[in-house]
Design a protein around this motif. Structure first.
Motif, PDB file in Angstrom:
ATOM      1  N   PHE B 145       1.040  -1.210   0.087  1.00 20.34           N
ATOM      2  CA  PHE B 145       0.039  -0.162   0.028  1.00 20.34           C
ATOM      3  C   PHE B 145       0.868   1.219   0.013  1.00 20.34           C
ATOM      4  CE2 PHE B 145      -3.526  -2.634   2.133  1.00 20.34           C
ATOM      5  CZ  PHE B 145      -4.191  -3.113   0.920  1.00 20.34           C
ATOM      6  N   LEU B 148       2.016   1.565  -3.485  1.00 15.97           N
ATOM      7  CA  LEU B 148       1.087   2.469  -4.388  1.00 15.97           C
ATOM      8  C   LEU B 148       0.662   3.716  -3.941  1.00 15.97           C
ATOM      9  CD1 LEU B 148      -1.432  -0.779  -4.265  1.00 15.97           C
ATOM     10  CD2 LEU B 148      -0.015   0.130  -6.170  1.00 15.97           C
ATOM     11  N   MET B 149       0.907   4.175  -2.764  1.00 19.77           N
ATOM     12  CA  MET B 149       0.517   5.589  -2.180  1.00 19.77           C
ATOM     13  C   MET B 149       1.532   6.532  -3.172  1.00 19.77           C
ATOM     14  SD  MET B 149       0.283   7.244   1.325  1.00 19.77           S
ATOM     15  CE  MET B 149       2.131   7.136   1.457  1.00 19.77           C
ATOM     16  N   PHE B 151       3.472   5.714  -5.888  1.00 23.58           N
ATOM     17  CA  PHE B 151       3.045   5.417  -7.203  1.00 23.58           C
ATOM     18  C   PHE B 151       2.004   6.658  -7.761  1.00 23.58           C
ATOM     19  CE2 PHE B 151       0.391   3.296 -10.232  1.00 23.58           C
ATOM     20  CZ  PHE B 151       1.246   3.275 -11.642  1.00 23.58           C
ATOM     21  N   SER B 152       0.906   6.630  -6.692  1.00 20.93           N
ATOM     22  CA  SER B 152      -0.187   7.592  -7.033  1.00 20.93           C
ATOM     23  C   SER B 152       0.014   8.869  -7.251  1.00 20.93           C
ATOM     24  CB  SER B 152      -1.407   7.251  -6.244  1.00 20.93           C
ATOM     25  OG  SER B 152      -1.069   7.944  -4.949  1.00 20.93           O
ATOM     26  N   PHE B 153       1.349   9.322  -6.622  1.00 17.76           N
ATOM     27  CA  PHE B 153       1.748  10.836  -6.823  1.00 17.76           C
ATOM     28  C   PHE B 153       2.635  10.880  -8.062  1.00 17.76           C
ATOM     29  CE2 PHE B 153       5.536  13.574  -6.043  1.00 17.76           C
ATOM     30  CZ  PHE B 153       4.656  14.515  -5.855  1.00 17.76           C
ATOM     31  N   ILE B 154       3.009   9.849  -8.616  1.00 17.84           N
ATOM     32  CA  ILE B 154       4.031   9.866  -9.971  1.00 17.84           C
ATOM     33  C   ILE B 154       2.836   9.947 -11.142  1.00 17.84           C
ATOM     34  CG2 ILE B 154       5.790   8.598 -11.156  1.00 17.84           C
ATOM     35  CD1 ILE B 154       6.794   7.810  -8.450  1.00 17.84           C
ATOM     36  N   ILE B 155       1.794   9.101 -11.092  1.00 16.06           N
ATOM     37  CA  ILE B 155       1.043   9.205 -12.320  1.00 16.06           C
ATOM     38  C   ILE B 155       0.795  10.699 -12.754  1.00 16.06           C
ATOM     39  CG2 ILE B 155      -1.091   8.116 -13.292  1.00 16.06           C
ATOM     40  CD1 ILE B 155      -1.259   6.533 -10.653  1.00 16.06           C
TER      41      ILE B 155
END
Lengths: 285, 333
Positions: B145, B148-149, B151-155
Motif C-alpha cells: 500500500f 502504491l501511495m 506511485f499514485s503521486f507519480i502518475i
C-alpha cells in the motif's frame, strides 16, 4: 485464523486512503487504459467506443507531428533543469543554515515563491516579461553558445538562462526539505571532524553529502514529477488539445498520456538507480 | 574591548625590540585571520560571499514581485515613459480601483476561501489519520500500500482526468464544492501523498514508549491519536495546512473543469484573474480614444489583488512555518 487487533486498527486508520485509491486512482487507471485501446466518440446518446487495439499507441509515435519533438525537448529540459534546481536548492539551504544575520528575513523571501509560483499569477508574470532577468540578454547568450555547441543544446541552455527566475522559483519545496535535513545533522560530527583537522570543504563531502543523500534522491524525484506534471509543460497542453480535438479524440489522448507516463517513469527509474542507497559491498578476502 | 586590542597591537608594533620581520608576520597573521577566519569564526571573505549570494539570489526571487508592484502603481504616462523604470512619478491608484471593479471581489473571495479552506481541512485531517495508521501499526500488505501511495503521486494527472471527471459527474458531485471535498476526504486531494508522508515521518519519530504507556493506562487507539499524537504533531499540521491551502487556492485547472461544466455561482479570485482581459473589455468597451484601455498596470494590479490574501496569510504564519519545518520531520531520519 485470529486477526491481530493491530491489523484491524491499521486498516481502520488507512481506510479512507484505501477507498480513495481504489475508487479514484485504480478504477480511473483501468478505465483510461481501456479508453486508450478505443476510438472514442462523444455522441448525444453517450460515449461510443470502437475497439482498435494498440493502433492509438502506434499513431502517437507515427502520426503525431509534435509528440516526439516535444518529448525530446522535455527530456533535454529535464536533464538540465532537474540538477540545476536541486543543486541550487542545496546551496540555498546551506546558506540559510549558516549563522547569518537577518536569517528570518532571508527565509521569508526564499519561501515566498512557494505561495505564488503556480496558477495564473505566474502566467501573468511571464506574459508581462516580469519573469526574465533583464540583465541577461537572451540573444547574446544564444549566439555565444552556438559558437561551440550544436544548436539544439545551445537553445536549451539559453532558455535555461532566460527562465532562470521560474526555475529558481520552482525550488521552494526542495529548499525546505534540504533545510530540514541539514538541521538534523549532529553538530558534534562537525566538531569531531574539525578537531581531526578537516576543512569545511572536506566536511561537506564526507559528512554533509552522505547524510543528505536520501533527500537528494527524494528531491530529484519530486522535481522531475513537478516538472513533468506542471501546467507549463507543452506535452501536457498537447494532450489536452488532443482530448477535445475532433479528429483525435479521447482515446488517442489517453494513449499519448500513457506513453508520456511511461517515458517519465523510465526517467524516474534511471534517477533512482543512480542515486539509491547502495548496499555496502562486502570486501573480498 | 577591540579598541584596547588595537591599542595593544599598535604599541606592540612600536616596540623596537621586535624585528621588522616579526612585525610583518604578526600583521600577516591578523589579516589572514580577518579574511579567512580561524577555528569556528568565519572569515570576512566567506561572509562576504555568503551575503552576496543571499542578497543577489534574494533579489532574483523578489524581482518579479517588485516589478509587479511597481507596474501596478504606474499611470499610463509612466508606463509609456521609457525613462521610468522603478520609481513612478506619481502613485497612481486608479489601476487598483479598476481592477477591483472588474474582478467581482466579494463573490470571488468568498469562493476562493471556501474552495481552499474546506478541502484543506479535510485533506489535512485525513492525511494525519492515514499517516498515523502507516506509522504506528503493522499489518499485512502495508509495504504494498505504501508503494502504491507513492506511485499514485507519480502518475500524470492527465491519465486520470477524464475517467475521474466522468465518475464525479456520474456521482453528481461536479458543479459544487463537493467535487473537491470528496477526493480530499478519501485521501486523494491535491498532492495528498506529500502530506501523508509528512505525517508518517512525524509519527514515526515520536517515541514508541509514549504510546505504550498510554495503552497500559487503558487508553484506546483513538484517544491515543487525539491526546498524544495530535498535540505532538502541531508543526506538521501547520506546514501541511499552509501548503495545502496555497495549492488549493492556486488551483485553476480543476476548478475550471469541475465548476464551470455545470452552472454554478462559485467563482474564485484566480478564475477572475484568468478571465481578466475578457471581463475588462466587457466592462470598459474599447472606443476610439477612451482612456480606459487595458494596460499592464491594470493587469498587474489585478495580479497583486489576487495574491494579497495569500501574502497576508503567509506573513502571519511564516514564523511558525519557517521554524516548524525544522521540527516537522518532513525528511525523517
Amino acid at each position: 485464523m485470529r486477526i491481530k487487533r493491530k491489523t484491524i486498527y491499521g486498516y481502520l486508520f488507512i481506510m479512507p486512503w484505501l477507498l480513495g485509491f481504489l475508487l479514484l486512482v485504480l478504477w480511473p487507471l483501468i478505465q483510461s487504459f481501456y479508453f486508450s485501446l478505443n476510438n472514442m466518440r462523444i455522441t448525444p446518446v453517450g460515449l461510443k467506443f470502437k475497439f482498435v487495439g494498440f493502433t492509438n499507441y502506434l499513431d502517437v509515435w507515427l502520426k503525431d507531428m509534435f509528440f516526439i519533438q516535444e518529448l525530446l525537448q522535455f527530456l533535454a529540459n529535464s536533464i538540465l533543469r532537474v540538477p540545476v534546481i536541486v543543486v541550487f536548492a542545496l546551496i540555498i539551504a546551506m546558506l540559510l543554515n549558516e549563522k547569518v544575520k537577518f536569517k528570518g528575513a532571508f527565509r521569508t523571501i526564499f519561501f515566498l515563491p512557494v505561495i505564488i509560483a503556480s496558477g495564473p499569477v505566474i502566467d501573468q508574470l511571464i506574459g508581462q516579461g516580469a519573469a526574465t532577468v533583464p540583465l541577461a540578454d537572451q540573444e547574446v547568450i544564444l549566439s555565444t553558445l552556438r559558437q561551440f555547441l550544436p544548436m539544439w543544446i545551445a537553445q536549451v541552455i539559453a532558455e535555461l538562462f532566460n527562465q532562470i527566475i521560474i526555475i529558481l522559483w520552482n525550488s521552494g519545496v526542495q529548499i525546505l526539505l534540504f533545510l530540514a535535513v541539514l538541521q538534523k545533522i549532529d553538530p558534534q560530527l562537525y566538531e569531531a571532524a574539525k578537531i581531526d583537522g578537516g576543512s569545511g570543504w572536506e566536511c561537506f563531502w564526507k559528512i554533509t553529502l552522505p547524510t543528505i543523500k536520501p533527500i537528494i534522491l527524494i528531491n530529484l524525484i519530486y522535481t522531475l514529477v513537478a516538472l513533468a506534471n506542471s501546467n507549463q509543460n507543452p506535452i501536457i497542453n498537447l494532450i489536452y488539445t488532443n482530448m477535445f480535438s475532433a479528429t483525435r479524440g479521447y482515446g488517442f489522448a489517453s494513449a499519448m498520456a500513457w506513453m508520456y507516463a511511461i517515458v517519465t517513469t523510465i526517467l524516474l527509474i534511471v534517477i533512482f538507480l543512480i542515486f539509491r542507497e547502495k548496499e555496502p559491498k562486502r570486501r573480498k578476502l | 574591548m577591540s579598541l584596547q586590542k588595537s591599542k595593544r597591537f599598535s604599541s606592540e608594533m612600536k616596540n623596537s625590540a621586535l624585528s621588522n620581520k616579526e612585525k610583518f608576520g604578526m600583521v600577516k597573521g591578523k589579516v589572514s585571520r580577518f579574511l579567512f577566519g580561524f577555528n569556528d569564526r568565519r572569515g570576512f571573505v566567506l561572509k562576504l560571499l555568503t551575503y552576496t549570494l543571499l542578497i543577489s539570489i534574494g533579489f532574483v526571487y523578489l524581482y518579479p514581485m517588485l516589478h509587479m508592484f511597481v507596474t501596478s502603481i504606474k499611470s499610463l504616462e509612466d508606463l509609456l515613459d521609457m525613462s521610468i523604470k522603478w520609481i513612478p512619478s506619481t502613485i497612481y491608484t486608479s489601476n487598483y480601483a479598476q481592477a477591483y471593479s472588474v474582478m467581482n471581489i466579494k463573490e470571488a473571495f468568498k469562493g476562493s476561501l471556501l474552495l481552499a479552506l474546506l478541502p484543506t481541512i479535510c485533506q489535512v485531517a485525513v492525511a494525519s489519520l492515514v499517516g498515523f495508521g502507516f506509522a504506528r501499526y503493522h499489518f499485512p500488505l502495508k509495504k504494498l500500500f505504501f508503494g502504491l501511495m507513492i506511485f499514485s503521486f507519480i502518475i500524470p494527472p492527465q491519465i486520470l482526468m477524464m475517467p475521474m471527471y466522468r465518475l464525479l459527474s456520474a456521482l453528481e458531485l461536479t458543479g459544487s464544492i463537493n467535487a473537491f471535498i470528496v477526493p480530499a476526504l478519501l485521501g486523494q486531494g491535491l498532492n495528498s501523498t506529500i502530506f501523508i508522508l509528512i505525517f508518517y515521518q512525524f509519527f514515526k519519530q515520536t517515541p514508541e514508549t509514549l504510546y505504550e504507556a498510554a495503552e497500559v493506562d487503558g487508553a484506546n487507539q483513538l484517544t491515543i491519536f487525539f491526546k498524544i499524537a495530535i498535540p505532538m504533531a502541531v508543526p506538521a499540521f501547520i506546514v501541511s495546512f499552509l501548503f495545502s491551502f496555497v495549492w488549493y487556492w492556486n488551483e485553476t485547472y480543476l476548478t475550471t473543469l469541475y465548476l464551470t461544466s455545470r452552472s454554478t455561482d462559485i467563482t474564485t479570485i484566480l478564475l477572475q484573474l484568468q478571465q481578466f482581459e475578457q471581463n475588462y473589455e466587457a466592462m470598459y468597451p474599447v472606443t476610439a480614444n477612451s482612456p480606459n484601455k487595458i494596460n499592464e498596470g491594470i493587469k498587474m494590479a489585478g495580479t497583486v489583488i489576487s495574491i494579497l490574501p495569500l501574502l497576508i496569510v503567509y506573513f502571519f504564519l511564516q514564523r511558525y512555518f519557517v521554524e516548524s519545518v525544522d521540527k516537522s520531520g518532513i525528511t525523517g531520519e
